[in-house]
Design an enzyme around this catalytic site. Structure first.
Site, PDB file in Angstrom:
ATOM      1  N   HIS B 156      -8.376   4.285  -9.983  1.00 11.14           N
ATOM      2  CA  HIS B 156      -9.777   4.019 -10.487  1.00 11.14           C
ATOM      3  C   HIS B 156     -10.669   5.067 -10.422  1.00 11.14           C
ATOM      4  O   HIS B 156     -10.335   6.070  -9.959  1.00 11.14           O
ATOM      5  CB  HIS B 156     -10.453   2.829  -9.683  1.00 11.14           C
ATOM      6  CG  HIS B 156     -10.494   3.311  -8.001  1.00 11.14           C
ATOM      7  ND1 HIS B 156      -9.219   3.098  -7.002  1.00 11.14           N
ATOM      8  CD2 HIS B 156     -11.344   3.993  -7.318  1.00 11.14           C
ATOM      9  CE1 HIS B 156      -9.869   3.730  -5.937  1.00 11.14           C
ATOM     10  NE2 HIS B 156     -11.009   4.205  -6.121  1.00 11.14           N
ATOM     11  N   HIS B 203     -10.408  -2.943  -6.943  1.00 15.15           N
ATOM     12  CA  HIS B 203     -11.358  -2.444  -8.101  1.00 15.15           C
ATOM     13  C   HIS B 203     -10.558  -1.626  -9.039  1.00 15.15           C
ATOM     14  O   HIS B 203      -9.674  -0.791  -8.708  1.00 15.15           O
ATOM     15  CB  HIS B 203     -12.657  -1.710  -7.622  1.00 15.15           C
ATOM     16  CG  HIS B 203     -12.328  -0.437  -6.737  1.00 15.15           C
ATOM     17  ND1 HIS B 203     -11.157  -0.332  -6.065  1.00 15.15           N
ATOM     18  CD2 HIS B 203     -13.176   0.448  -6.547  1.00 15.15           C
ATOM     19  CE1 HIS B 203     -11.393   0.678  -5.414  1.00 15.15           C
ATOM     20  NE2 HIS B 203     -12.351   1.277  -5.567  1.00 15.15           N
ATOM     21  N   HIS B 218     -15.952  10.081  -7.891  1.00 15.06           N
ATOM     22  CA  HIS B 218     -14.487  10.566  -7.707  1.00 15.06           C
ATOM     23  C   HIS B 218     -13.416   9.856  -8.539  1.00 15.06           C
ATOM     24  O   HIS B 218     -14.097   8.942  -9.173  1.00 15.06           O
ATOM     25  CB  HIS B 218     -14.295  10.198  -6.167  1.00 15.06           C
ATOM     26  CG  HIS B 218     -14.299   8.671  -5.824  1.00 15.06           C
ATOM     27  ND1 HIS B 218     -15.087   8.060  -5.346  1.00 15.06           N
ATOM     28  CD2 HIS B 218     -12.954   8.049  -5.871  1.00 15.06           C
ATOM     29  CE1 HIS B 218     -14.741   6.853  -4.995  1.00 15.06           C
ATOM     30  NE2 HIS B 218     -13.360   6.844  -5.394  1.00 15.06           N
ATOM     31  N   HIS B 250     -11.891   2.120   4.132  1.00 17.62           N
ATOM     32  CA  HIS B 250     -13.034   1.696   3.412  1.00 17.62           C
ATOM     33  C   HIS B 250     -13.464   0.140   3.987  1.00 17.62           C
ATOM     34  O   HIS B 250     -12.389  -0.649   3.968  1.00 17.62           O
ATOM     35  CB  HIS B 250     -13.133   1.393   2.027  1.00 17.62           C
ATOM     36  CG  HIS B 250     -13.138   2.778   1.149  1.00 17.62           C
ATOM     37  ND1 HIS B 250     -14.339   3.742   1.401  1.00 17.62           N
ATOM     38  CD2 HIS B 250     -12.400   3.516   0.272  1.00 17.62           C
ATOM     39  CE1 HIS B 250     -14.174   4.785   0.879  1.00 17.62           C
ATOM     40  NE2 HIS B 250     -13.210   4.670   0.227  1.00 17.62           N
ATOM     41  N   TYR B 259     -11.165  11.491   1.472  1.00 13.31           N
ATOM     42  CA  TYR B 259     -11.821  12.279   0.036  1.00 13.31           C
ATOM     43  C   TYR B 259     -11.752  13.602   0.363  1.00 13.31           C
ATOM     44  O   TYR B 259     -11.977  14.279   1.354  1.00 13.31           O
ATOM     45  CB  TYR B 259     -13.179  11.675   0.127  1.00 13.31           C
ATOM     46  CG  TYR B 259     -13.392  10.252  -0.314  1.00 13.31           C
ATOM     47  CD1 TYR B 259     -13.579  10.095  -1.654  1.00 13.31           C
ATOM     48  CD2 TYR B 259     -13.327   9.351   0.352  1.00 13.31           C
ATOM     49  CE1 TYR B 259     -13.532   8.814  -2.278  1.00 13.31           C
ATOM     50  CE2 TYR B 259     -13.494   8.103  -0.012  1.00 13.31           C
ATOM     51  CZ  TYR B 259     -13.791   7.718  -1.598  1.00 13.31           C
ATOM     52  OH  TYR B 259     -13.849   6.469  -1.725  1.00 13.31           O
ATOM     53  N   GLU B 269     -10.033  11.175  -4.445  1.00 14.57           N
ATOM     54  CA  GLU B 269      -9.673  10.236  -3.157  1.00 14.57           C
ATOM     55  C   GLU B 269      -8.123  10.164  -3.425  1.00 14.57           C
ATOM     56  O   GLU B 269      -7.523   9.879  -4.678  1.00 14.57           O
ATOM     57  CB  GLU B 269     -10.168   8.974  -3.564  1.00 14.57           C
ATOM     58  CG  GLU B 269      -9.570   7.892  -2.479  1.00 14.57           C
ATOM     59  CD  GLU B 269     -10.479   6.820  -2.634  1.00 14.57           C
ATOM     60  OE1 GLU B 269     -10.941   6.181  -3.696  1.00 14.57           O
ATOM     61  OE2 GLU B 269     -10.912   5.814  -1.681  1.00 14.57           O
TER      62      GLU B 269
HETATM   63 FE   LIG Z   1     -12.275   5.240  -4.593  1.00 14.32          FE
END
Ligand SMILES: [Fe+2]
Ligand code: FES
Lengths: 103, 311
Positions: B156, B203, B218, B250, B259, B269
């Site tokens: 993503h 996501h 990112h 997260h 990261y 990431e």
């Molecule tokens: Fe991410």
């Protein structure tokens, strides 16, 4: 060869070898004065103006340092290595939160 | 659904300041596979080992860092035909890119998102496989195929810009994404970040509010396990790759994450895990009173750089 770097306004001093970049030395010396971001010349948050002294620069993103900025000796601290003692000024928005944290 | 329509982030174009340094980072260190190089255009094309498509990451040398474009792969050519008038009805101008203009790729539609990012849709790309073949493939590629950070695939991206609610509406109404999570201002209820999925992942794309359009926050790559995240962190330390946020989890999406930055300052990431999303999963909302746990749930400390540093 080792040089002295002075950050105006923040009264910050640290030393930097000719093969190190200014931002890395500031971090290495445990100092906080310039905002630390990507350390790759891409994000622009470490922007400084070189008031006095010579430096060598590696490529910096034109989105942050264009010809005009370069002509005014504005550079990204993560992309410059000292070639003499340096007198620097923190540029723009980034000095504010830092001055707040380190009065 | 059964996953038709828009499938995934299929290709990302990233601008780098120095192609050789970028190759060291993305290929030698991270372990992406370089499948093609265009010396004249100063581009290299890479894939992760378990992707079947010819490539998913295109690095281009330029004088600015940041995002060139994001390209989502759709199910088939008919999907492209069906989506075009819908994108136009939403109010975006759609440009046509002929097959072959982007190497190994079929025709593409291109438009600019309300956040200022260049986005494309494509249905076809040459497939070169993951080295295992498709008949009795087994599970383990030969020694050396999986290396570096042991990245399985491109997963993503997070894009920064204005008008993120408009972007959210486009992805929901036109591309059939679901809003899986949202971060809002505690008082004004304004959207600060939106997380959207077209799959069962938490996501596939996300937007974060930024004053300037077209910013790149990112690109993220999927690893097999949290152990692999720690393994990547060890290599990141060994090779002195600048870290933005060390291994953590997260709150949003629940991914185990680290990261770091490429040599041009683009944030990367690698992550593993997260929950399973279905179209009937309700949207999760976080607000600014809980920015620590929303961002990084193992120490609950929000990172300033995470909101201010973009290319
Ligand atoms: Fe991410
Ligand atoms: S820290 Fe990003 S340009 Fe220097």
């Amino acid at each position: 060869m080792q040089y002295r770097v002075h950050l105006e306004e923040l009264e910050l001093d640290f030393t930097c070898r000719q093969d190190q970049n200014v931002l890395e030395c500031m971090i290495g010396a445990g100092k906080k004065g310039i905002q630390v971001g990507c350390r790759g010349g891409g994000c622009g948050v470490c922007q400084v103006e070189v008031l006095e002294g010579e430096y060598a620069a590696r490529p910096m993103s034109k989105a942050h340092i264009d010809e005009e900025a370069l002509a005014q000796r504005r550079v990204l601290a993560c992309c410059i290595k000292p070639r003499s003692d340096l007198l620097l000024k923190v540029v723009g928005k980034i000095s504010k939160p830092i001055q707040r944290k380190h009065p | 659904m059964a996953l038709r329509g828009v499938l995934r982030l299929g290709e990302i174009g990233i601008r780098v300041l120095d192609l050789d340094l970028a190759r060291t980072h993305y290929v030698d260190r991270m372990g992406l596979i370089e499948v093609m190089c265009d010396e004249k255009e100063r581009k290299i094309y890479c894939k992760a080992w378990d992707e079947h498509d010819h490539h998913s990451v295109v690095l281009r040398e330029a004088d600015e860092a940041g995002l060139d474009y994001v390209a989502f792969k759709v199910y088939d050519d008919q999907t492209l035909t069906d989506l075009e008038p819908k994108v136009e009805a939403f109010g975006l101008e759609v440009a046509h890119i002929d097959a072959g203009v982007y190497p190994k790729s079929g025709r593409r539609l291109e438009f600019i998102l309300p956040s200022g990012h260049r986005m494309q849709l494509f249905a076809e790309k040459e497939q070169i496989g993951n080295t295992l073949g498709t008949r009795n493939p087994g599970v383990m590629p030969d020694e050396g195929v999986i290396r570096g950070f042991r990245i399985n695939r491109l997963d993503h991206c997070l894009l920064g810009g204005p008008n993120i609610d408009e972007c959210g509406r486009l992805f929901k109404e036109v591309f059939d994404f679901d809003l899986s999570e949202r971060i809002e201002d505690e008082e004004s209820r304004e959207s600060l970040a939106l997380f959207l999925t077209c799959s069962t992942k938490p996501h596939d794309v996300a937007f974060v509010i930024q004053p300037e359009p077209g910013r790149f926050h990112h690109v993220s790559f999927l690893l097999e396990s949290a152990t692999d995240v720690i393994h990547a962190a060890d290599l990141i330390g060994k090779y002195r790759i600048p870290v933005d946020v060390g291994p953590n989890r997260h709150g949003v999406t629940r991914g185990n994450t680290i990261y770091y930055f490429d040599p041009s300052g683009n944030r990367n990431e690698v992550f593993s895990g997260g929950y399973v999303h279905y179209p009937d999963t309700p949207t999760l909302t976080w607000d600014t009173s809980q920015m620590g746990p929303a961002q990084f749930s193992q120490d609950n400390v929000p990172r300033e750089s995470f909101l201010t540093v973009v290319t």
